[in-house]
Structure formats: C-alpha cells, structure tokens
Scaffold this motif. Structure first.
Motif, PDB file in Angstrom:
ATOM      1  N   SER A   1       0.859  -1.201   0.000  1.00 58.25           N
ATOM      2  CA  SER A   1       0.000   0.000   0.000  1.00 58.25           C
ATOM      3  C   SER A   1       0.885   1.238   0.000  1.00 58.25           C
ATOM      4  CB  SER A   1      -0.943  -0.013   1.200  1.00 58.25           C
ATOM      5  OG  SER A   1      -0.205  -0.087   2.386  1.00 58.25           O
ATOM      6  N   TYR A   2       0.249   2.381   0.049  1.00 59.07           N
ATOM      7  CA  TYR A   2       0.953   3.644  -0.133  1.00 59.07           C
ATOM      8  C   TYR A   2       2.216   3.731   0.704  1.00 59.07           C
ATOM      9  CZ  TYR A   2       1.568   8.420  -1.475  1.00 59.07           C
ATOM     10  OH  TYR A   2       2.080   9.552  -2.027  1.00 59.07           O
ATOM     11  N   PRO A   3       3.354   4.149   0.198  1.00 58.80           N
ATOM     12  CA  PRO A   3       3.573   4.722  -1.140  1.00 58.80           C
ATOM     13  C   PRO A   3       3.829   3.663  -2.218  1.00 58.80           C
ATOM     14  CG  PRO A   3       5.611   4.840   0.072  1.00 58.80           C
ATOM     15  CD  PRO A   3       4.587   4.240   1.012  1.00 58.80           C
ATOM     16  N   PHE A   4       3.874   2.392  -1.810  1.00 63.16           N
ATOM     17  CA  PHE A   4       4.154   1.365  -2.811  1.00 63.16           C
ATOM     18  C   PHE A   4       2.928   1.061  -3.667  1.00 63.16           C
ATOM     19  CE2 PHE A   4       7.306   0.784   0.463  1.00 63.16           C
ATOM     20  CZ  PHE A   4       8.468   0.674  -0.289  1.00 63.16           C
ATOM     21  N   ARG A   5       3.195   0.584  -4.852  1.00 65.01           N
ATOM     22  CA  ARG A   5       2.121   0.166  -5.744  1.00 65.01           C
ATOM     23  C   ARG A   5       2.642  -0.987  -6.586  1.00 65.01           C
ATOM     24  NH1 ARG A   5      -0.198   2.806  -9.699  1.00 65.01           N
ATOM     25  NH2 ARG A   5       0.629   1.584 -11.413  1.00 65.01           N
ATOM     26  N   LEU A   6       1.737  -1.783  -7.080  1.00 65.66           N
ATOM     27  CA  LEU A   6       2.132  -2.815  -8.032  1.00 65.66           C
ATOM     28  C   LEU A   6       1.945  -2.250  -9.429  1.00 65.66           C
ATOM     29  CD1 LEU A   6       0.787  -6.268  -6.751  1.00 65.66           C
ATOM     30  CD2 LEU A   6       3.165  -5.536  -7.012  1.00 65.66           C
ATOM     31  N   LYS A   7       2.732  -2.741 -10.349  1.00 67.70           N
ATOM     32  CA  LYS A   7       2.726  -2.164 -11.694  1.00 67.70           C
ATOM     33  C   LYS A   7       1.318  -2.102 -12.295  1.00 67.70           C
ATOM     34  CE  LYS A   7       5.497  -2.020 -15.812  1.00 67.70           C
ATOM     35  NZ  LYS A   7       6.482  -2.683 -16.633  1.00 67.70           N
TER      36      LYS A   7
ATOM     37  N   TYR B   1       2.601   6.892   8.620  1.00 68.03           N
ATOM     38  CA  TYR B   1       2.007   7.517   7.440  1.00 68.03           C
ATOM     39  C   TYR B   1       1.048   8.596   7.931  1.00 68.03           C
ATOM     40  CZ  TYR B   1      -1.038   8.312   3.482  1.00 68.03           C
ATOM     41  OH  TYR B   1      -1.752   8.918   2.493  1.00 68.03           O
ATOM     42  N   HIS B   2       1.376   9.838   7.624  1.00 69.01           N
ATOM     43  CA  HIS B   2       0.471  10.929   8.027  1.00 69.01           C
ATOM     44  C   HIS B   2      -0.401  11.336   6.850  1.00 69.01           C
ATOM     45  CE1 HIS B   2       2.089  11.447  11.991  1.00 69.01           C
ATOM     46  NE2 HIS B   2       3.282  11.261  11.459  1.00 69.01           N
TER      47      HIS B   2
ATOM     48  N   SER C   1       2.404  13.388   1.834  1.00 70.88           N
ATOM     49  CA  SER C   1       3.680  14.101   1.837  1.00 70.88           C
ATOM     50  C   SER C   1       4.488  13.773   3.094  1.00 70.88           C
ATOM     51  CB  SER C   1       3.434  15.602   1.741  1.00 70.88           C
ATOM     52  OG  SER C   1       2.644  15.993   2.832  1.00 70.88           O
ATOM     53  N   SER C   2       3.973  12.904   3.917  1.00 73.40           N
ATOM     54  CA  SER C   2       4.703  12.594   5.142  1.00 73.40           C
ATOM     55  C   SER C   2       4.506  11.121   5.525  1.00 73.40           C
ATOM     56  CB  SER C   2       4.207  13.510   6.257  1.00 73.40           C
ATOM     57  OG  SER C   2       4.797  13.145   7.464  1.00 73.40           O
ATOM     58  N   PHE C   3       5.508  10.338   5.217  1.00 74.40           N
ATOM     59  CA  PHE C   3       5.434   8.907   5.535  1.00 74.40           C
ATOM     60  C   PHE C   3       6.849   8.376   5.615  1.00 74.40           C
ATOM     61  CE2 PHE C   3       5.023   9.558   0.959  1.00 74.40           C
ATOM     62  CZ  PHE C   3       6.111   8.862   0.486  1.00 74.40           C
ATOM     63  N   ARG C   4       7.013   7.227   6.213  1.00 76.21           N
ATOM     64  CA  ARG C   4       8.326   6.593   6.256  1.00 76.21           C
ATOM     65  C   ARG C   4       8.173   5.106   6.609  1.00 76.21           C
ATOM     66  NH1 ARG C   4       8.906   9.829  11.171  1.00 76.21           N
ATOM     67  NH2 ARG C   4       8.262   8.475  12.859  1.00 76.21           N
ATOM     68  N   GLY C   5       9.221   4.371   6.347  1.00 77.88           N
ATOM     69  CA  GLY C   5       9.207   2.949   6.635  1.00 77.88           C
ATOM     70  C   GLY C   5      10.428   2.312   5.995  1.00 77.88           C
ATOM     71  N   TYR C   6      10.431   0.991   5.905  1.00 71.70           N
ATOM     72  CA  TYR C   6      11.526   0.382   5.152  1.00 71.70           C
ATOM     73  C   TYR C   6      11.054  -0.905   4.490  1.00 71.70           C
ATOM     74  CZ  TYR C   6      12.341  -2.358   9.442  1.00 71.70           C
ATOM     75  OH  TYR C   6      12.211  -3.158  10.529  1.00 71.70           O
ATOM     76  N   ILE C   7      11.816  -1.271   3.483  1.00 72.78           N
ATOM     77  CA  ILE C   7      11.493  -2.444   2.685  1.00 72.78           C
ATOM     78  C   ILE C   7      12.742  -3.337   2.693  1.00 72.78           C
ATOM     79  CG2 ILE C   7      12.133  -1.149   0.575  1.00 72.78           C
ATOM     80  CD1 ILE C   7      10.080  -2.830  -0.954  1.00 72.78           C
TER      81      ILE C   7
ATOM     82  N   TYR D   1      15.981   7.208  14.198  1.00 74.44           N
ATOM     83  CA  TYR D   1      15.644   7.476  15.592  1.00 74.44           C
ATOM     84  C   TYR D   1      14.316   8.198  15.713  1.00 74.44           C
ATOM     85  CZ  TYR D   1      20.347   6.095  16.691  1.00 74.44           C
ATOM     86  OH  TYR D   1      21.483   5.375  16.836  1.00 74.44           O
ATOM     87  N   ALA D   2      13.496   8.001  14.744  1.00 72.38           N
ATOM     88  CA  ALA D   2      12.344   8.894  14.613  1.00 72.38           C
ATOM     89  C   ALA D   2      11.131   8.697  15.510  1.00 72.38           C
ATOM     90  CB  ALA D   2      11.870   8.906  13.179  1.00 72.38           C
ATOM     91  N   PRO D   3      10.823   7.534  16.095  1.00 77.32           N
ATOM     92  CA  PRO D   3       9.476   7.369  16.635  1.00 77.32           C
ATOM     93  C   PRO D   3       8.888   8.553  17.385  1.00 77.32           C
ATOM     94  CG  PRO D   3      10.657   5.344  16.812  1.00 77.32           C
ATOM     95  CD  PRO D   3      11.612   6.342  16.237  1.00 77.32           C
ATOM     96  N   PRO D   4       9.553   9.119  18.427  1.00 75.80           N
ATOM     97  CA  PRO D   4       8.885  10.227  19.101  1.00 75.80           C
ATOM     98  C   PRO D   4       9.279  11.567  18.495  1.00 75.80           C
ATOM     99  CG  PRO D   4      10.713   9.426  20.412  1.00 75.80           C
ATOM    100  CD  PRO D   4      10.829   8.813  19.045  1.00 75.80           C
TER     101      PRO D   4
END
Ligand SMILES: Nc1ncnc2c1ncn2[C@@H]1O[C@H](COP(=O)(O)OP(=O)(O)OP(=O)(O)O)[C@@H](O)[C@H]1O
Length: 445
Positions: A18-24, A64-65, A68-74, A248-251
């Motif tokens: 899901s956002y920001p990822f998408r399948l082709k 995910y806010h 324009s504001s999201f983060r994570g890792y793959i 180090y982002a959580p808070p």
C-alpha cells in the motif's frame, strides 16, 4: 489523490502493498510511481536499477500521516542469492549513492568483494573459500578455471582499507546482523563479532533494508542546526541526514514541535517586545504631540512652560524643601528674574497628560490677588511640576497650630485673612469665566 480508494495489493507472500508502494498493474492513482513494484511469478520484485532485480522480503510501514509525510523500510534480496547456499552470489553490484533519490540503506551493511593478487591476512578480509573458488565479480558468473587471485569479502570497508594489490569486484549489502546496536557504535562492525564468509552470505541472503521517507523538511531542519536530541548527529558521512532522522524517529514529531516552538519563541519574543516598546513610545509621543498642539493653540494663558532642567536650576537641585502635600513635595526656587517661587513636583505624575494640562490651563487663568498665581509648569512625560508664586509666610495652618505663643495672630490679622480667603473663594466660585470648586484649599497670608 484518490489513494484513499486503493486497497492494499498483494503478490506472493507480500500481502500489504500500500501507499507509497504500488504494483505495476494497480490503478494509476494508487501509490507513488517512484515506489513501483512488479509481481513476477508470484514474487514481488523491486528494480533498483533498470536490470537489477531484487525480491521483496517484507515491507514495514513505520508511519504515514499523509501523502507528503510517511516513512518505513522495505527488505530486499538480490535475485542471485539463495539462503543456505553460500556459493550463490549477488548478481548486481550496488553503490549507496544509487538509492539516494528514493531509498536509503542506512540499515544495511556494505559488503565489498575484492580480488587480490596476493593473500591478505587481515581480520576485516574474510576468505570466500570454500564458497567461492577464485575471484568473484558481480555481473559475471564466477569462472573458476579462468580467474586468478584471492577472493575476499570485507564488511564496511573504506577506500583506505583496500590494499594496493586488490581490486574491488563488487559491492553489495547484507542485513545489519553484523553490526553493533550500541548507539555510538552504530554503523560499525561489532568488534566482538568474528565472522566467516558464510555469515556474510547469510546476511546477504536475508536481504538488506532500504528505508524510505517523505518529508524532507525534517532533514532540512537538521541542517539548519536543530538537534532533535542528537538525532541529527552524523554517524557516517556517507549516510544521509534524513536516514538518521528516520532511524531514531518514533517520538520525533513532538520534539520537532517542541523545537519549533522554542525557536519560534526565541526568535519571536524579542520582536514582540520591540513591537510593544515601539507602540508604547508611539502612544506617548502621540500624547505629547497632542498636548503640544493644545499648548500652542491655547497660548493665551500666562503660565510658562519650563523644562525639567529649568526646574532643577530654579530649585537649585531641589535644595530647599518647603513641605509635602498629598501630590508631592514643594521646593523653594528662584526665577532668573529674581522672583521667588514654590515648585510642586508631582510624585505620581498623572498618567494622562491631558488631565494635567487641563488643570494647568484652568489654574493658569486664575488671576486674583487672594489666589496664589500659577507662574509656570513643567511637563516632560514622567516629570510634572507646578510653579507658584512664593508665599513667604507659609501656610496658615502652621501659624494657627503653632505652639509658639509669639506666633499667634491678632484679631485684626485674622479678620484680614478671613476676608482675603472669602474674596478668593468668591472669585473662584463666581468671579472668573468658569466656576471652580476647590476641596483642599491651602491658605497663605
Ligand atoms: N506657594 C507656596 N508658597 C510657600 N509655601 C508653599 C506654597 N505652596 C505650598 N507650600 C508649602 O508646601 C506645603 C505643601 O503644599 P501643598 O499644596 O502640596 O500641600 P497641601 O495643601 O497640604 O496638600 P494638597 O494640596 O496636596 O492637598 C504647604 O503646607 C506649604 O508649607
């Protein structure tokens, strides 16, 4: 903009695309095209470069806010690697720099493959034997018979670690299994860790993490000198600031807000103070200007305006105090003409200068032989003073209540005084063009 209409896609074991990822093949409005994945033979694939296939092992959505504001890792793994088979090799060589626009790989360890003309005895050089016989170079399958030299893998090797007689043949990444997690040692290979190439291979086969985030503002603020409780520390010059912030982002958000408010206060408070001082001064200047105008317009009354330094000169710096009333102290003074005066310095200047001037204007119009004349005044913002004719005998009460028997007034004198007082009051009540009631007469004789 219709992203909210998209339900998560899935491909093989990855079920939460899901956002920001998408399948082709997802609808165009789903996800962000920069984060496009491809479903091939029931496996989710990320193409980091045109021909570099990486299998997606998992996707972690940290926050995910909004768009324009999201983060994570793959977590991705080179398509040439197989877990448990240490002779399987990464097919693609990667440099950190290629992730910069979309991903960052700060969570992963760099593995550098080198081919050396001579054997190297160094803890940081791990012999690839027996997994790899001969040298390995990404993109070219190992050709054991043709390649000569000694093959090693090094973790997090820097340019200075590469011996002159060695050549880098491939650079890839492994999971951060090898690194110490202590904060200060982050990004370093754990000193107590003694690994073999098999361990490194396991790390590579587990895949490596690529972080993603949007909201460059965080990184930008770091650069401006904000320090999110040391989150902005640069641990590795090769690591983007944004990645550190994410790590180090959580808070982070509350701190960001806190820093923002502190900065805003620090920058804003002096401005507000200066603005208030300016307004206050303007108000007073405006008031003074009004009074000046009034004085110019009403220059038909006699009191003279003195400056405060005039007042000091007249009273010889308040040398001789005559007495004290409810509104301030009275000092004896002498004008340049030689006339003696009594100068009343108002202890609590009337905050409204207009009132003071009205009083001056009123008293200034009074001219009667039995009423003390106002000779002048001083109006200099906080300094206000009234200059009267000096009554050499002082106030009547001193004589009436004097314990000195010689000072008693004879009846003729008392009659004259009473008559004078009555004439004065009569003048105030009826004699001048306005009626004045005075509730605190001081009587001189
Ligand atoms: N024109 C003057 N000539 C001589 N002495 C004066 C004069 N005006 C005031 N004084 C002296 O200063 C003292 C204080 O005068 P002021 O008029 O301030 O006081 P007050 O009449 O007692 O009180 P208030 O007017 O504040 O109700 C007087 O008692 C008097 O001794």
């Amino acid at each position: 903009k219709k992203n909210h209409l998209c339900i998560a896609s899935s491909c093989g074991e990855i079920r939460n695309i899901s956002y920001p990822f998408r399948l082709k093949n997802d609808p165009k409005y789903c996800g962000n095209s920069k984060f496009e994945l491809v479903c091939e033979n029931n496996r989710t694939v990320l193409y980091l470069q045109a021909d570099s296939r990486y299998y997606v092992k998992s996707i972690y959505y940290d926050s995910y806010h909004d768009e324009s504001s999201f983060r994570g890792y793959i977590t991705v793994v080179d398509d040439g690697l197989q877990e448990g088979n240490c002779s399987s090799l990464p097919r693609h060589s990667l440099r950190r720099a290629i992730f910069r626009r979309v991903f960052d790989n700060y969570l992963s360890r760099q593995v550098v493959f080198v081919k050396c003309l001579l054997p190297v005895a160094s803890n940081s050089y791990l012999d690839t034997k027996p997994c790899i016989e001969g040298a390995y170079s990404a993109g070219t399958p190992p050709n054991f018979s043709q390649t000569k030299g000694y093959s090693y893998a090094a973790l997090e090797a820097h340019a200075s670690d590469i011996k002159d007689f060695c050549t880098i043949t491939a650079v890839t990444f492994a999971s951060d299994y090898f690194s110490c997690w202590e904060r200060d040692q982050y990004y370093r290979v754990c000193p107590s860790y003694s690994s073999s190439y098999k361990d490194i291979h396991n790390g590579m086969a587990r895949g490596f993490n690529l972080s993603y985030q949007n909201g460059g503002g965080l990184a930008a603020l770091c650069i401006l000198g904000f320090d999110y409780r040391e989150r902005c520390r640069v641990y590795d010059s090769d690591t983007s600031m944004a990645a550190i912030v994410t790590r180090y982002a959580p808070p982070l958000l509350p701190h960001l807000l806190e820093n923002f408010l502190v900065a805003k206060f620090m920058l804003g408070a002096p401005c507000v103070l200066m603005f208030l001082i300016y307004k206050w001064k303007r108000r007073h200047r405006a008031m003074d200007e009004n009074i000046e105008e009034f004085l110019v317009a009403h220059n038909n009354f006699s009191p003279i305006r003195y400056s405060y330094s005039d007042i000091k000169k007249i009273t010889k710096n308040f040398k001789h105090k005559l007495g004290e009333g409810g509104y301030g102290s009275v000092f004896k003074g002498v004008l340049r003409s030689g006339n003696e005066v009594a100068v009343k310095i108002l202890s609590k200047p009337k905050s409204n200068g207009q009132d003071f001037i009205s009083e001056v204007a009123t008293i200034g119009r009074i001219h009667h032989v039995n009423v003390v004349e106002l000779v002048g005044y001083c109006f200099n913002n906080s300094k206000q003073a009234l200059v009267y004719d000096f009554m050499s005998n002082g106030s009547l009460d001193k004589h009436i209540f004097s314990k000195d028997g010689d000072d008693s007034l004879d009846s003729k004198k008392m009659y004259e005084i009473s008559l004078g007082v009555a004439r004065g009051i009569e003048y105030l009540h009826r004699g001048c063009d306005m009626q004045i009631l005075h509730f605190g007469l001081t009587i001189f004789f």
